[in-house]
Scaffold this motif. Structure first.
Motif, PDB file in Angstrom:
ATOM      1  N   SER A 127       3.037  -2.514   5.121  1.00 41.33           N
ATOM      2  CA  SER A 127       1.832  -2.199   4.344  1.00 41.33           C
ATOM      3  C   SER A 127       1.571  -3.201   3.218  1.00 41.33           C
ATOM      4  CB  SER A 127       1.979  -0.789   3.755  1.00 41.33           C
ATOM      5  OG  SER A 127       3.023  -0.763   2.794  1.00 41.33           O
ATOM      6  N   GLN A 157       0.825  -1.199   0.000  1.00 42.81           N
ATOM      7  CA  GLN A 157       0.000   0.000   0.000  1.00 42.81           C
ATOM      8  C   GLN A 157       0.865   1.256   0.000  1.00 42.81           C
ATOM      9  OE1 GLN A 157      -3.266  -0.539  -0.214  1.00 42.81           O
ATOM     10  NE2 GLN A 157      -3.629   1.623  -0.526  1.00 42.81           N
ATOM     11  N   ASP A 158       2.055   1.160   0.604  1.00 40.46           N
ATOM     12  CA  ASP A 158       2.944   2.308   0.737  1.00 40.46           C
ATOM     13  C   ASP A 158       4.247   2.018  -0.017  1.00 40.46           C
ATOM     14  OD1 ASP A 158       4.069   4.681   1.502  1.00 40.46           O
ATOM     15  OD2 ASP A 158       4.419   4.108   3.576  1.00 40.46           O
TER      16      ASP A 158
END
Length: 115
Positions: free
Chosen positions: A112, A58-59
């Motif tokens: 993430s 996600q990051d």
């Protein structure tokens, strides 16, 4: 969207914990602070194209660092990491690409992971 951020380049350091040479502790020390690095967020589709769908985060970001420097083991943003306490978000590096006067690093936060 491109942003400019300052980064710490981190290298793994192993030191002994006193008189016992077998009592070793590993941590990441700052080897350089680079200013005005270009940062772009990588979406899930770009990650699957770049990394072959191996793992998605996600990051994840692409960071272009100007100048020549020693290759780091990890990277952290100045506003997200405190080198004295060694607390904050530290990113792993994947696929470093050296160019004429800058280096592109694809970084991701292992906390993430989505796929």
């Amino acid at each position: 969207m491109t942003r400019f951020r300052d980064v710490y380049l981190l290298k793994k350091v192993t030191d002994t914990g006193g008189s016992n040479p077998f009592d070793k502790h590993s941590h990441y020390g700052v080897i350089a602070k680079k200013l005005f690095c270009r940062v772009n967020d990588l979406g899930l589709q770009k990650q699957s194209l770049l990394f072959g769908g191996d793992s998605l985060y996600q990051d994840a970001k692409a960071v272009i660092i100007p100048g020549q420097f020693q290759r780091p083991d990890k990277i952290a943003f100045v506003d997200e990491y405190d080198p004295k306490t060694q607390k904050g978000v530290v990113y792993d590096i994947r696929m470093p690409r050296a160019h004429t006067n800058n280096t592109a690093l694809f970084i991701y936060n292992t906390q993430s992971k989505v796929g």
